[in-house]
Design an enzyme around this catalytic site. Structure first.
Site, PDB file in Angstrom:
ATOM      1  N   HIS A 155       0.909  -1.167   0.006  1.00 48.94           N
ATOM      2  CA  HIS A 155      -0.010   0.012   0.022  1.00 48.94           C
ATOM      3  C   HIS A 155       0.911   1.081   0.118  1.00 48.94           C
ATOM      4  CE1 HIS A 155      -3.875  -2.131   2.054  1.00 48.94           C
ATOM      5  NE2 HIS A 155      -3.307  -2.840   0.851  1.00 48.94           N
TER       6      HIS A 155
ATOM      7  N   GLU B 171       0.846   3.854   1.833  1.00 47.15           N
ATOM      8  CA  GLU B 171       1.176   4.338   3.048  1.00 47.15           C
ATOM      9  C   GLU B 171       2.670   3.414   3.591  1.00 47.15           C
ATOM     10  OE1 GLU B 171      -3.254   4.656   3.157  1.00 47.15           O
ATOM     11  OE2 GLU B 171      -1.573   3.338   2.352  1.00 47.15           O
TER      12      GLU B 171
ATOM     13  N   CYS C   6      -6.141   1.907   6.078  1.00 48.75           N
ATOM     14  CA  CYS C   6      -6.655   0.701   6.381  1.00 48.75           C
ATOM     15  C   CYS C   6      -6.241   0.282   7.725  1.00 48.75           C
ATOM     16  CB  CYS C   6      -6.502  -0.541   5.424  1.00 48.75           C
ATOM     17  SG  CYS C   6      -4.688  -1.146   5.189  1.00 48.75           S
TER      18      CYS C   6
ATOM     19  N   CYS D 273      -2.139  -0.232   7.597  1.00 51.97           N
ATOM     20  CA  CYS D 273      -1.504   0.894   7.407  1.00 51.97           C
ATOM     21  C   CYS D 273      -1.248   1.738   8.620  1.00 51.97           C
ATOM     22  CB  CYS D 273      -1.945   1.779   6.236  1.00 51.97           C
ATOM     23  SG  CYS D 273      -1.598   0.998   4.597  1.00 51.97           S
TER      24      CYS D 273
END
Length: 175
Positions: free
Chosen positions: A76, A78, A106, A109
């Site tokens: 992801h 992040e 999420c 993260c």
């Protein structure tokens, strides 16, 4: 918070002041994150971008979603920006940093940001399906955790949401 100059005070978990900074605006850094999200969309990845900024306003790292291209469910934006930032700074702890993301992070993260000791999370669009910074659950302020993050949501929200909506609309047309 958008437009103009703003200031933020940073403190450690014990309340000891780490400093106070002035930055141009959250919008400026969110635009960098949006540029990364566009790069993700161009690669047919879900258009989420992130940037990591130091307490001095320095841009430390930039990244965009890449789980498909990297064949990695943890890739992801992040997570990737935290990895890049930690390598650049030579420390897995990132106290005093600000992470900008175009979509509310999420649980994975947010957990990584807490472990890295990110001071402030600023995100664009809210995620009513898996947002872990207030929409579905708020992991940023769990009383039993030993680190908490300040959170600002909704910065450049329309632009961030529009990019996601357009991406998924175009994907539905091609399927």
């Amino acid at each position: 918070m958008s437009g103009g100059l703003w200031a933020i005070a940073f403190a450690n978990e014990g309340g000891q002041a780490l400093g106070r900074i002035r930055l141009e605006s959250h919008d400026t850094y969110m635009r960098f994150a949006l540029e990364e999200a566009v790069r993700a969309a161009e690669r047919l990845e879900v258009p989420v971008g992130a940037v990591l900024v130091g307490s001095d306003g320095d841009l430390i790292a930039r990244a965009h979603n890449a789980p498909i291209s990297q064949c990695d469910p943890t890739a992801h934006a992040e997570i990737l920006v935290l990895r890049k930032g930690a390598l650049r700074l030579g420390n897995y702890r990132l106290p005093g940093t600000i992470l900008y993301a175009t979509l509310e992070p999420c649980a994975m993260c947010v957990g990584a940001m807490l472990h890295a000791r990110v001071q402030l999370l600023v995100f664009g669009a809210y995620d009513p399906k898996s947002g872990a910074a207030g929409s579905v659950v708020d992991l940023t302020k769990v009383p039993s955790f030993n680190h908490y993050m300040q959170v600002v949501g909704g910065v450049e929200e329309q632009a961030c949401a529009r990019l996601l909506e357009d991406f998924f609309r175009s994907r539905r047309k091609t399927v």
